[in-house]
Scaffold this active site. Structure first.
Site, PDB file in Angstrom:
ATOM      1  N   THR A  46     -70.853  -6.117 -36.865  1.00  0.00           N
ATOM      2  CA  THR A  46     -70.690  -7.420 -37.518  1.00  0.00           C
ATOM      3  C   THR A  46     -71.663  -7.589 -38.666  1.00  0.00           C
ATOM      4  OG1 THR A  46     -70.051  -8.346 -35.381  1.00  0.00           O
ATOM      5  CG2 THR A  46     -70.630  -9.906 -37.115  1.00  0.00           C
ATOM      6  N   TYR A  63     -68.925  -5.364 -26.247  1.00  0.00           N
ATOM      7  CA  TYR A  63     -69.771  -6.329 -26.956  1.00  0.00           C
ATOM      8  C   TYR A  63     -69.305  -7.731 -26.587  1.00  0.00           C
ATOM      9  CZ  TYR A  63     -72.078  -8.573 -31.023  1.00  0.00           C
ATOM     10  OH  TYR A  63     -72.841  -9.366 -31.850  1.00  0.00           O
ATOM     11  N   ILE A 121     -79.624  -3.986 -29.541  1.00  0.00           N
ATOM     12  CA  ILE A 121     -79.033  -3.700 -30.846  1.00  0.00           C
ATOM     13  C   ILE A 121     -79.475  -4.833 -31.752  1.00  0.00           C
ATOM     14  CG2 ILE A 121     -76.912  -3.372 -32.153  1.00  0.00           C
ATOM     15  CD1 ILE A 121     -75.646  -2.257 -29.613  1.00  0.00           C
ATOM     16  N   LYS A 159     -73.212  -4.574 -24.821  1.00  0.00           N
ATOM     17  CA  LYS A 159     -74.122  -5.330 -25.690  1.00  0.00           C
ATOM     18  C   LYS A 159     -73.906  -6.796 -25.340  1.00  0.00           C
ATOM     19  CE  LYS A 159     -75.072  -6.512 -30.530  1.00  0.00           C
ATOM     20  NZ  LYS A 159     -74.624  -6.356 -31.944  1.00  0.00           N
TER      21      LYS A 159
END
Length: 297
Positions: free
Chosen positions: A47, A136, A207, A165
């Protein structure tokens, strides 16, 4: 399946030139800066990379450039997401041909699937590749939360789903995943601010957005947590509190691009509909970065 997607991973920005084209020279310098700073892996086309604004050809160019530039110095986690499961499966099949270590794929956004729909989605796409898949969960962007029960169910049923994530902001939920996960399933914070508390609970890394501008400092915090040097890690965490907030005051990646621009590393250019941070926010980010440098942090 061990792909070494643990520790500190940087969610790389995509530098753009003033004319809007990708600035590969700056991207190369940023990659070297990350690796020299001690990051453990790099996340490409997430992103933060403004991937949604890039053409298929541009994405392919970025992937090929990053693979060549990184040159196996650290593992690569490649973003590959979508809310059309069958179309995404085709894309994943193509991305699996690249020399990357794992794929990062967000919970389908906008159409707000049920928990069963999320399970079926990951079951389907995981069957289209032999690469490891990192789920995610970011409800603030997707509109739906992947519960701990769903995460654990997918991890149990899909052996090449290697990690999640987690950016739900729900520490209880993450704690449940940590408690009941399979032994080789990694949990990564998707929020810089929560990296410290989640790693104290047993999370395997983060992350990170802030690591784009502060890889040395953030790597030291993450590695101190891995070594159970809590005093060092807490000191770094506290030194970054103001920057954590500022980088998201006007949205991501506008904040981190302002921070990198204040260091002279990239042009402060984003692609619409994103725009640079307000002048007041930029000034505060620069002050925060200057203070970290002045005190040798």
């Amino acid at each position: 399946m061990d792909t070494h997607i643990k520790g500190l991973g940087t969610a790389l920005v995509t530098p753009f030139r003033p004319d809007g084209d990708i600035d590969f020279d700056s991207l190369g310098r940023l990659i070297d800066y990350q690796i020299e700073g001690g990051v453990d892996f790099l996340c490409v086309l997430g992103t933060t990379a403004e991937t949604a604004t890039m053409s298929d050809d541009e994405k392919r160019q970025v992937i090929e450039y990053c693979i060549s530039k990184i040159d196996r110095r650290v593992p690569i986690l490649l973003g590959c997401s979508g809310n059309n499961t069958h179309a995404l499966a085709k894309e994943i099949s193509q991305y699996s041909k690249f020399d990357v270590d794992a794929l990062l794929s967000v919970v389908p956004y906008y159409n707000k699937p049920t928990q069963d729909g999320i399970v079926k989605h990951y079951e389907y796409i995981s069957g289209c590749t032999d690469k490891g898949i990192v789920m995610y969960n970011v409800p603030s962007r997707t509109g739906v939360n992947m519960t701990s029960e769903t995460t654990l169910r997918i991890a149990s049923d899909c052996k090449n789903v290697i990690a999640v994530k987690e950016a739900s902001g729900n520490i209880r939920q993450v704690n449940e995943i940590l408690k009941y996960r399979r032994s080789d399933f990694a949990v990564l914070s998707g929020d810089d601010f929560l990296a410290f508390p989640l790693m104290t609970l047993g999370a395997d890394g983060v992350i990170s957005v802030v690591a784009n501008s502060e890889p040395h400092l953030f790597a030291k915090m993450v590695h101190s947590l891995q070594a159970r040097d809590m005093d060092t890690a807490l000191g770094i965490h506290n030194s970054l509190l103001e920057l954590y907030k500022l980088l998201f005051d006007d949205g991501n990646p506008a904040g981190i691009k302002a921070a990198l621009n204040s260091k002279g590393m990239i042009d402060n250019v984003l692609r619409l509909p994103l725009v640079p941070v307000h002048a007041e926010t930029y000034a505060k980010i620069k002050i925060s970065e200057d203070l970290l440098a002045r005190f040798g942090l």
